[in-house]
Design a protein around this motif. Structure first.
Motif, PDB file in Angstrom:
ATOM      1  N   GLY A  12       0.604  -1.487   0.261  1.00  0.00           N
ATOM      2  CA  GLY A  12       0.288  -0.130  -0.237  1.00  0.00           C
ATOM      3  C   GLY A  12       1.166   0.766  -0.201  1.00  0.00           C
ATOM      4  O   GLY A  12       2.180   1.545   1.254  1.00  0.00           O
ATOM      5  N   PRO A  13       0.361   2.334  -0.745  1.00  0.00           N
ATOM      6  CA  PRO A  13       1.372   3.519  -0.554  1.00  0.00           C
ATOM      7  C   PRO A  13       0.535   4.112   0.418  1.00  0.00           C
ATOM      8  O   PRO A  13       0.141   4.103   1.433  1.00  0.00           O
ATOM      9  CB  PRO A  13       0.158   4.390  -2.102  1.00  0.00           C
ATOM     10  N   THR A  14       2.503   4.984   0.893  1.00  0.00           N
ATOM     11  CA  THR A  14       2.367   5.150   2.282  1.00  0.00           C
ATOM     12  C   THR A  14       2.158   7.028   1.365  1.00  0.00           C
ATOM     13  O   THR A  14       2.655   7.380   1.153  1.00  0.00           O
ATOM     14  CB  THR A  14       4.220   5.346   2.748  1.00  0.00           C
ATOM     15  N   ARG A  15       2.014   8.009   2.673  1.00  0.00           N
ATOM     16  CA  ARG A  15       1.860   9.026   2.364  1.00  0.00           C
ATOM     17  C   ARG A  15       3.195  10.161   2.363  1.00  0.00           C
ATOM     18  O   ARG A  15       3.029  11.079   0.883  1.00  0.00           O
ATOM     19  CB  ARG A  15       1.972   9.719   4.297  1.00  0.00           C
ATOM     20  N   LEU A  21       3.799  10.242  -6.254  1.00  0.00           N
ATOM     21  CA  LEU A  21       2.856   9.464  -7.038  1.00  0.00           C
ATOM     22  C   LEU A  21       1.740  10.942  -7.062  1.00  0.00           C
ATOM     23  O   LEU A  21       1.683  11.136  -8.771  1.00  0.00           O
ATOM     24  CB  LEU A  21       1.831   8.815  -6.650  1.00  0.00           C
ATOM     25  N   CYS A  22       1.748  12.182  -7.360  1.00  0.00           N
ATOM     26  CA  CYS A  22       1.082  13.008  -7.483  1.00  0.00           C
ATOM     27  C   CYS A  22       2.117  13.692  -8.673  1.00  0.00           C
ATOM     28  O   CYS A  22       1.849  14.178  -9.502  1.00  0.00           O
ATOM     29  CB  CYS A  22       1.003  14.156  -6.615  1.00  0.00           C
ATOM     30  N   LEU A  28       3.233  12.651 -15.982  1.00  0.00           N
ATOM     31  CA  LEU A  28       1.896  12.168 -17.562  1.00  0.00           C
ATOM     32  C   LEU A  28       1.448  13.489 -18.210  1.00  0.00           C
ATOM     33  O   LEU A  28       1.403  13.382 -19.172  1.00  0.00           O
ATOM     34  CB  LEU A  28       1.809  11.458 -16.365  1.00  0.00           C
ATOM     35  N   TYR A  29       0.551  13.472 -17.563  1.00  0.00           N
ATOM     36  CA  TYR A  29      -0.317  14.917 -17.516  1.00  0.00           C
ATOM     37  C   TYR A  29       0.316  16.245 -18.812  1.00  0.00           C
ATOM     38  O   TYR A  29       0.185  16.234 -20.088  1.00  0.00           O
ATOM     39  CB  TYR A  29      -1.581  15.734 -17.282  1.00  0.00           C
ATOM     40  N   GLU A  30       1.192  16.905 -18.244  1.00  0.00           N
ATOM     41  CA  GLU A  30       2.198  17.973 -18.587  1.00  0.00           C
ATOM     42  C   GLU A  30       3.385  16.661 -20.277  1.00  0.00           C
ATOM     43  O   GLU A  30       3.388  17.979 -21.142  1.00  0.00           O
ATOM     44  CB  GLU A  30       3.491  17.826 -17.943  1.00  0.00           C
ATOM     45  N   GLU A  52      -5.722   8.441   1.334  1.00  0.00           N
ATOM     46  CA  GLU A  52      -5.712   9.273   1.002  1.00  0.00           C
ATOM     47  C   GLU A  52      -4.597  10.015  -0.338  1.00  0.00           C
ATOM     48  O   GLU A  52      -4.439  11.072  -0.977  1.00  0.00           O
ATOM     49  CB  GLU A  52      -4.108   9.982   1.997  1.00  0.00           C
ATOM     50  N   ALA A  53      -3.450   8.763  -1.002  1.00  0.00           N
ATOM     51  CA  ALA A  53      -2.682   8.320  -2.352  1.00  0.00           C
ATOM     52  C   ALA A  53      -3.834   8.889  -3.150  1.00  0.00           C
ATOM     53  O   ALA A  53      -3.704  10.251  -3.999  1.00  0.00           O
ATOM     54  CB  ALA A  53      -2.070   7.836  -2.156  1.00  0.00           C
ATOM     55  N   LEU A  54      -4.686   8.093  -2.667  1.00  0.00           N
ATOM     56  CA  LEU A  54      -5.716   8.631  -4.001  1.00  0.00           C
ATOM     57  C   LEU A  54      -6.572   9.005  -4.650  1.00  0.00           C
ATOM     58  O   LEU A  54      -6.718   9.126  -5.439  1.00  0.00           O
ATOM     59  CB  LEU A  54      -6.655   6.593  -4.081  1.00  0.00           C
ATOM     60  N   ALA A  55      -7.144  10.331  -3.184  1.00  0.00           N
ATOM     61  CA  ALA A  55      -7.833  11.334  -3.064  1.00  0.00           C
ATOM     62  C   ALA A  55      -6.953  12.472  -3.252  1.00  0.00           C
ATOM     63  O   ALA A  55      -7.400  13.636  -4.096  1.00  0.00           O
ATOM     64  CB  ALA A  55      -8.173  11.243  -1.704  1.00  0.00           C
ATOM     65  N   ARG A  56      -5.895  12.275  -2.995  1.00  0.00           N
ATOM     66  CA  ARG A  56      -4.349  13.643  -4.188  1.00  0.00           C
ATOM     67  C   ARG A  56      -4.228  13.517  -5.657  1.00  0.00           C
ATOM     68  O   ARG A  56      -4.221  14.383  -5.756  1.00  0.00           O
ATOM     69  CB  ARG A  56      -3.263  13.128  -3.150  1.00  0.00           C
TER      70      ARG A  56
END
Length: 111
Positions: A12-15, A21-22, A28-30, A52-56
């Motif tokens: 699972g991703p950490t903080r 990731l963000c 990626l979008y840029e 939190e990771a997914l929400a961010r």
């Protein structure tokens, strides 16, 4: 539309992972990604850091196409609990799948 993958780390991703990731999603979008699928297949121990990771990530996407794939039952249940199940890109019961328009026939009454 070409789909680019972003993979969540397991179990699972950490903080700390969330910030990385963000930043990766932004790049990626840029770089011209049309849509991003976040592969959660390696997440075996989802917790609030995962949420939190997914929400961010969702906020980072800023309305651009972003969805989570490969979510196991525990992650699905957790996302449902916190009201983020729409990230899975699945239709709720009785609702059409995202991007699907319901057909309207001539003479149908307005809702």
């Amino acid at each position: 539309m070409e789909i680019t993958r972003l993979v969540l780390p397991g179990p699972g991703p950490t903080r700390r992972d969330a910030a990385l990731l963000c930043a990766r999603l932004t790049r990626l979008y840029e770089a011209g990604a049309d849509a991003v699928e976040c592969d959660a297949g390696a997440v075996t121990a989802p917790d609030l850091a995962t949420v939190e990771a997914l929400a961010r990530l969702r906020l980072t996407a800023r309305g651009r196409p972003f969805r989570v794939t490969g979510a196991g039952p525990r992650l699905r249940a957790l996302l449902d609990l916190v009201g983020l199940v729409e990230l899975l890109g699945e239709a709720e019961e009785g609702e059409p799948a995202g991007g699907v328009q319901e057909g309207v026939q001539a003479g149908d009454a307005a809702p």
